[in-house]
Write a protein that holds these residues in place. Structure first.
Motif, PDB file in Angstrom:
ATOM      1  N   HIS A   1      -6.317   1.906 -11.195  1.00 12.60           N
ATOM      2  CA  HIS A   1      -5.911   3.246 -11.532  1.00 12.60           C
ATOM      3  C   HIS A   1      -6.134   3.472 -13.059  1.00 12.60           C
TER       4      HIS A   1
ATOM      5  N   ALA B   1       0.744  -1.206  -0.224  1.00 10.72           N
ATOM      6  CA  ALA B   1      -0.053  -0.121  -0.107  1.00 10.72           C
ATOM      7  C   ALA B   1       1.003   1.198  -0.129  1.00 10.72           C
ATOM      8  N   HIS B   2       2.036   1.334   0.669  1.00  9.47           N
ATOM      9  CA  HIS B   2       2.959   2.311   0.745  1.00  9.47           C
ATOM     10  C   HIS B   2       3.433   2.565  -0.623  1.00  9.47           C
TER      11      HIS B   2
ATOM     12  N   ALA C   1       0.940   3.930  -3.075  1.00  4.99           N
ATOM     13  CA  ALA C   1       0.752   5.318  -2.664  1.00  4.99           C
ATOM     14  C   ALA C   1       1.918   6.144  -3.273  1.00  4.99           C
ATOM     15  N   TRP C   2       3.077   5.761  -3.296  1.00 10.72           N
ATOM     16  CA  TRP C   2       4.207   6.420  -3.776  1.00 10.72           C
ATOM     17  C   TRP C   2       4.066   6.646  -5.291  1.00 10.72           C
TER      18      TRP C   2
ATOM     19  N   ARG D   1       1.252   6.730  -6.790  1.00 19.37           N
ATOM     20  CA  ARG D   1       0.004   7.455  -7.093  1.00 19.37           C
ATOM     21  C   ARG D   1       0.322   9.034  -7.176  1.00 19.37           C
ATOM     22  N   ARG D   2       1.493   9.033  -6.543  1.00 18.20           N
ATOM     23  CA  ARG D   2       2.065  10.677  -6.499  1.00 18.20           C
ATOM     24  C   ARG D   2       2.305  11.146  -7.965  1.00 18.20           C
TER      25      ARG D   2
END
Length: 518
Positions: free
Chosen positions: A400, A357-358, A361-362, A364-365
């Protein structure tokens, strides 16, 4: 041509000391009187004309047999321009704690070791110079040069296309050209290291595009406080080096640009502060197409601007909680491994709670959608033997991507996600099949249906009948042998048939997509 009779007392002392390479020290020993910043007030007893130094370096007073000639001077006020442009200088030059009235011109010169430490110099022009030895400017203050055909932007230290066989030492120096170029060293060729440590400060852009730095660039604790007109604090485009060290409190108030740079060993920003341009319009770190072996991005705090790693390739990436800003450009970024600090050791960022998840999320930046960052992350997980994590990443990629599709495609995507997780969670199909089978078995077991033909067909079995409705291919003989006079159960039968087709189609589509992509 200078004659001995024309020389002042300090100049004669320098003239006499030159053949033996002895040092002439004009300092008083009183700290208040020896402050270089006040050197413009030093009187005739500490004043030496730059022309005398030029004459000696060019052979005005020959060396004596058995001695190595050299010019060593400390605590002097130098008047006039130290003009050695195009000269072939065969002697080393050491100037310590000196105050220069005018700039030093080494344009196209060939010199031996050149040391100007603890001094105040209004600009040093060494474009296309060749230094056979060390160029040492430690603790010196070098300010902006006057405009010239070779220096139209306003530069303090010009080393463009220069070659230095030893090291370039700028430790503790202050190079100042606000709004211009503090250091212009495009095409610089170094055989030794370039050090900017011990309180090095630059006011203006530090430019090293295309520089060759096999001995490395060391800017630990350096402060690049005032970027150039483009908002760039440090430009290392297409530079080649063994090690680039921007650690230990390194501060850049502007973009650090490493476009196309090649680093054979370590690139470290451990404990660095990347503030980016003040207007916020430029990235804090721009390193597209960079190549490096080991990259350490454990910053002291998150960068204020974008980090651009598009097309970069690194063997190992070491990051931490302060490594990434709100926007990170990762399209085309390739890495062999990602490491984090655990229990005081650097380890692979695997198996940690929330790791996937981390990392998602990286990704997704990054602005917009690009499949490559997801595929790269999944590839890393696979190589490490974490296939389940790789599937989670690829599922996140599909989710996404779904946001970028037309409405109808998004609906179908949601259906694929809910039923089989886009093929990465095929067990979901079994859950749906079990739930629908249980529903049908319980509902159809409440009453008996009517036979299509009296006295023919197998006895009614609610479980088998439900499976016959859900499985669209083949048949178990129940669906064609029985029907429901009650409208509610008949509609349930139709609904199960529809679910069966949808579930089968989703399974086939999801598995086919996975097989094609991977």
């Amino acid at each position: 041509m200078l004659s001995y009779d024309e020389l002042t007392s300090p100049e004669r002392a320098l003239w006499d000391a030159f053949p033996q390479g002895r040092r002439v020290d004009l300092r008083t020993g009183v700290p208040a009187d020896d402050r270089v910043a006040e050197g413009g007030r030093w009187g005739p007893g500490r004043t030496v004309r730059a022309g005398v130094i030029v004459a000696l370096l060019l052979g005005a007073n020959a060396a004596q047999p058995g001695a190595v000639a050299g010019l060593r001077l400390a605590g002097a006020r130098l008047t006039g321009c130290l003009d050695l442009a195009g000269a072939q200088v065969a002697h080393a030059l050491w100037l310590e704690d000196c105050w220069f009235e005018e700039s030093v011109d080494l344009l196209g010169a060939s010199t031996r070791t050149l040391v100007i430490t603890g001094s105040r110099v209004p600009g040093l022009e060494a474009c296309s110079a060749a230094v056979e030895g060390t160029l040492d400017l430690r603790r010196s203050v070098v300010t902006r040069l006057a405009s010239s055909p070779f220096n139209q932007v306003g530069t303090a230290l010009s080393l463009s296309d220069a070659r230095v066989t030893g090291g370039l030492l700028l430790d503790g120096a202050e190079i100042s050209a606000p709004g211009g170029w503090a250091v212009a060293a495009g095409g610089l060729i170094m055989e030794g290291g370039l050090t900017c440590r011990g309180g090095f400060v630059a006011q203006g852009e530090v430019r090293l595009p295309g520089a060759q730095l096999p001995g490395g660039l060391f800017m630990r604790g350096a402060r690049l406080l005032s970027p150039g007109p483009t908002g760039v604090a440090l430009a290392l485009d297409n530079a080649v080096g063994s090690t680039l060290d921007f650690s230990g409190g390194f501060v850049a108030n502007g973009t650090v640009r490493l476009r196309g740079a090649r680093v054979s060993d370590n690139l470290t920003f451990e404990g660095a502060v990347l503030n980016g341009p003040r207007d916020g319009r430029g990235p804090s770190l721009a390193a597209p197409l960079m190549q490096a072996a080991d990259v350490d991005l454990t910053l002291a705090r998150p960068p204020s601007g974008t980090v651009d790693l598009r097309g970069a390739q690194v063997s190992s990436l070491h990051d931490g909680e302060h490594s990434w800003p709100d926007v990170v450009e990762l399209d085309g970024f390739v890495y062999g491994s990602v490491k984090v600090d655990e229990a005081g050791e650097r380890r692979e960022a695997l198996g940690r709670r929330g790791s996937v998840a981390h990392r998602v999320a990286w990704i997704r930046r990054s602005p917009g959608y690009s499949p490559q960052p997801y595929e790269q992350l999944a590839s890393w997980y696979r190589k490490a033997g974490h296939d389940d994590d790789a599937r989670r990443v690829l599922l996140a990629r599909q989710r996404h991507r779904r946001r970028t599709l037309p409405r109808a495609a998004r609906v179908w995507g949601h259906l694929l996600d809910a039923t089989v997780g886009y093929g990465y969670r095929p067990w979901l199909a079994g859950v749906w099949l079990l739930a629908l089978t249980s529903l049908g078995t319980l509902a159809f077991g409440t009453q008996s249906p009517d036979p299509v033909k009296q006295g023919e067909g197998a006895p009614f079995q609610p479980l088998v009948y439900t499976l016959d409705l859900l499985i669209p291919i083949g048949g178990l003989g129940q669906r064609t042998a029985w029907y429901w006079p009650d409208g509610g159960l008949q509609w349930l039968a139709y609904l199960l048939i529809a679910f069966g087709w949808v579930l089968t189609t989703a399974v086939v589509a999801g598995v086919t997509r996975v097989l094609q992509k991977n």
